[in-house]
Design a protein around this motif. Structure first.
Motif, PDB file in Angstrom:
ATOM      1  N   ALA A   6       9.613  37.838  -7.145  1.00 55.21           N
ATOM      2  CA  ALA A   6       9.013  37.270  -5.935  1.00 55.21           C
ATOM      3  C   ALA A   6       7.566  37.724  -5.776  1.00 55.21           C
ATOM      4  N   LEU A   7       7.278  38.968  -6.158  1.00 55.34           N
ATOM      5  CA  LEU A   7       5.918  39.492  -6.032  1.00 55.34           C
ATOM      6  C   LEU A   7       4.976  38.960  -7.104  1.00 55.34           C
ATOM      7  N   ASP A  17      19.240  44.588  -9.534  1.00 52.50           N
ATOM      8  CA  ASP A  17      19.083  44.372  -8.100  1.00 52.50           C
ATOM      9  C   ASP A  17      17.622  44.299  -7.678  1.00 52.50           C
ATOM     10  N   LEU A  18      16.724  44.898  -8.458  1.00 50.71           N
ATOM     11  CA  LEU A  18      15.304  44.922  -8.104  1.00 50.71           C
ATOM     12  C   LEU A  18      14.519  43.767  -8.717  1.00 50.71           C
ATOM     13  N   PRO A  44      14.796  40.431  -8.385  1.00 50.43           N
ATOM     14  CA  PRO A  44      14.313  39.393  -7.462  1.00 50.43           C
ATOM     15  C   PRO A  44      13.035  39.794  -6.715  1.00 50.43           C
ATOM     16  N   THR A  45      12.938  41.056  -6.314  1.00 55.87           N
ATOM     17  CA  THR A  45      11.732  41.511  -5.622  1.00 55.87           C
ATOM     18  C   THR A  45      10.533  41.444  -6.557  1.00 55.87           C
ATOM     19  N   PHE A  46      10.709  41.912  -7.781  1.00 56.98           N
ATOM     20  CA  PHE A  46       9.629  41.890  -8.761  1.00 56.98           C
ATOM     21  C   PHE A  46       9.169  40.456  -9.031  1.00 56.98           C
ATOM     22  N   MET A  93      17.392  32.366  -7.543  1.00 57.63           N
ATOM     23  CA  MET A  93      15.937  32.279  -7.722  1.00 57.63           C
ATOM     24  C   MET A  93      15.585  31.109  -8.636  1.00 57.63           C
ATOM     25  N   LYS A 113      21.862  36.470  -7.584  1.00 57.37           N
ATOM     26  CA  LYS A 113      20.503  36.459  -7.039  1.00 57.37           C
ATOM     27  C   LYS A 113      19.518  35.808  -8.006  1.00 57.37           C
ATOM     28  N   TYR A 122      11.861  29.805  -8.202  1.00 59.67           N
ATOM     29  CA  TYR A 122      11.044  31.009  -8.382  1.00 59.67           C
ATOM     30  C   TYR A 122      11.060  31.520  -9.817  1.00 59.67           C
TER      31      TYR A 122
END
Length: 176
Positions: free
Chosen positions: A40-41, A33-34, A36-38, A65, A61, A70
């Protein structure tokens, strides 16, 4: 997962076998779950390859991406794909008896492969057998860390080959 990847890779490398290319940095992000955030950053600044356990519900997700540009689709590696199964966790790269041995040492248990029902990932079968939703997956990895030499040198050829297959798939993405 980090302990298994790092130490089995180091063991294989010390024996001249396929291991993670030393150019890789393993960064645990705390779950699918984390990711995509990683990505994206950091994904715009680094070439990121994502290794995730395979689940029945999939990884919408991550697929999104990839579709949105991404993350390259070939940089998403599902453990189940390495195993040739729809589902699979890093622990499934081990022979059942080997992982159960780690589990038993970690929790002071004496379960056997024949005690486990189903053909889903071993961590799910163990949890079901124990009557819990989930157990601390870090404890069997801690056993590997404490008894690294004895455990690594006793791993079966099948287990080592599955880890080599995984590392080969990851390494291929370096060239992309």
């Amino acid at each position: 997962d980090y302990a298994y990847l790092k130490h089995i890779s180091d063991f294989l490398a010390s024996h001249g076998r396929t291991s993670l290319d030393p150019k890789w940095s393993i960064v645990p992000v705390g779950g699918a779950d984390l990711i995509p955030t990683f990505v994206a950053l950091l994904g715009n600044y680094l070439k990121v390859t994502v290794l995730v356990d395979s689940r029945k519900e999939g990884h919408q997700k991550l697929e999104r991406m990839a579709k949105d540009g991404y993350l390259e689709r070939q940089r998403i590696i599902l453990v189940g794909d390495v195993l040739g199964h729809k589902t699979g966790d890093i622990e499934d790269l081990f022979e059942e008896d080997e992982y159960i041995g780690l589990y038993n040492k970690a929790f002071g248990k004496s379960i056997k492969a024949k005690d486990l029902k189903g053909n889903d990932p071993i961590v799910a079968r163990i949890a079901r057998h124990e009557g819990v939703e989930r157990y601390d997956h870090g404890r069997p990895a801690d056993v590997l860390l404490r008894e690294r030499e004895a455990i690594l040198s006793a791993l079966s050829e099948d287990t080592l080959k599955r880890f080599e297959d995984l590392f080969g798939r990851i390494n291929i993405t370096l060239a992309k």
